[in-house]
Design a protein around this motif. Sequence first.
Motif, mmCIF file in Angstrom:
data_model
loop_
_atom_site.group_PDB
_atom_site.id
_atom_site.type_symbol
_atom_site.label_atom_id
_atom_site.label_comp_id
_atom_site.label_asym_id
_atom_site.label_seq_id
_atom_site.Cartn_x
_atom_site.Cartn_y
_atom_site.Cartn_z
ATOM 1 N N UNK A 211 -10.726 -17.122 36.814
ATOM 2 C CA UNK A 211 -11.085 -16.759 35.447
ATOM 3 C C UNK A 211 -9.855 -16.692 34.555
ATOM 4 N N UNK A 212 -8.749 -16.175 35.113
ATOM 5 C CA UNK A 212 -7.519 -16.069 34.323
ATOM 6 C C UNK A 212 -6.997 -17.451 33.934
ATOM 7 N N UNK A 213 -7.043 -18.417 34.865
ATOM 8 C CA UNK A 213 -6.584 -19.770 34.564
ATOM 9 C C UNK A 213 -7.467 -20.433 33.512
ATOM 10 N N UNK A 214 -8.789 -20.227 33.629
ATOM 11 C CA UNK A 214 -9.704 -20.797 32.637
ATOM 12 C C UNK A 214 -9.451 -20.217 31.253
ATOM 13 N N UNK B 71 -7.165 -20.699 25.703
ATOM 14 C CA UNK B 71 -6.311 -20.181 24.628
ATOM 15 C C UNK B 71 -5.259 -21.197 24.205
ATOM 16 N N UNK B 72 -4.692 -21.936 25.182
ATOM 17 C CA UNK B 72 -3.701 -22.963 24.831
ATOM 18 C C UNK B 72 -4.329 -24.095 24.014
ATOM 19 N N UNK B 73 -5.568 -24.493 24.381
ATOM 20 C CA UNK B 73 -6.240 -25.550 23.620
ATOM 21 C C UNK B 73 -6.572 -25.094 22.203
ATOM 22 N N UNK C 179 -5.182 -25.271 16.362
ATOM 23 C CA UNK C 179 -4.772 -24.555 15.153
ATOM 24 C C UNK C 179 -3.468 -25.102 14.603
ATOM 25 N N UNK C 180 -2.524 -25.446 15.482
ATOM 26 C CA UNK C 180 -1.245 -26.014 15.031
ATOM 27 C C UNK C 180 -1.462 -27.373 14.367
ATOM 28 N N UNK C 181 -2.377 -28.182 14.929
ATOM 29 C CA UNK C 181 -2.664 -29.490 14.333
ATOM 30 C C UNK C 181 -3.264 -29.344 12.940
#
Length: 258
Positions: free
Chosen positions: A172-175, A180-182, A187-189
């Motif tokens: 669950x932590x990896x998912x 969050x990274x995606x 948001x940066x794009x």
Amino acid sequence: MRFKKQKRHRKTVRFFCVCFGFRQPFKVLCDGTFVHHLLHNDLTPADKALSNCLSAPVKLFTTSCVLAELKKLGVAQSASFQAALKLAIARCDHEKVVSADACIAEVIGENNSEHFFVATQDADLRKKLQKVPNVPLIFGLRNALFLEQPSKFQRDFVKSSEEKRLHLTEKEYKALEKRTTSVSANADEEDSGDEEGLGHHNPGLQPHNTRNYSGKERDVKDRVRFKRKKAKAPNPLSVKKKKSHENPNRASGKVSLF
């Protein structure tokens, strides 16, 4: 004393229902020693005695190995054997007959998937089943039946499982980290796209945060004003009437010359 015992039993039943999903009617797995105790102390009918103990409807079970053991004991346990024949048979899948305690321990297994209450007078079997997380135990003492309170191992198991549910697993932590990274990358794009659009001056475009308000919208006040309470006129029924200052002589019809 009886009220305290019933209260303690209800608390124990609630513990197993909430933590392990036991549901009514409760299934009670009986061995030969418990059936003998019920007959010897005249605790019949057995289903009524156990339903009074658990304050809920019950269904009684035994195993073919328990029946075979009672049958081997001969005439001494013939009454117990005949009484056990009336109980429902729980599947044990033993090709060869094994001892009653070994059979019941195998039927219960490591997680008691069938949600059995185990009723036995065998102290060693009860001690062994106390190490299984979700097995409530019933035993008889003279002409009364008792439901054992959850053991320390069972309480610790429930506490540790609740703590595990509060924390994320590694999967669950990896998912969550991947998501969050995606989201942050998207948001940066979007931010970079906005900056590029504002960098090229176009007289026909206006800033994104500007709006064309109508005249009515400009006059709308941001702050909410509350109406002040005005003083109201007094209640006319509670006000005293004014006294009239008339001449008493004039009222009587006489005219005073002086």
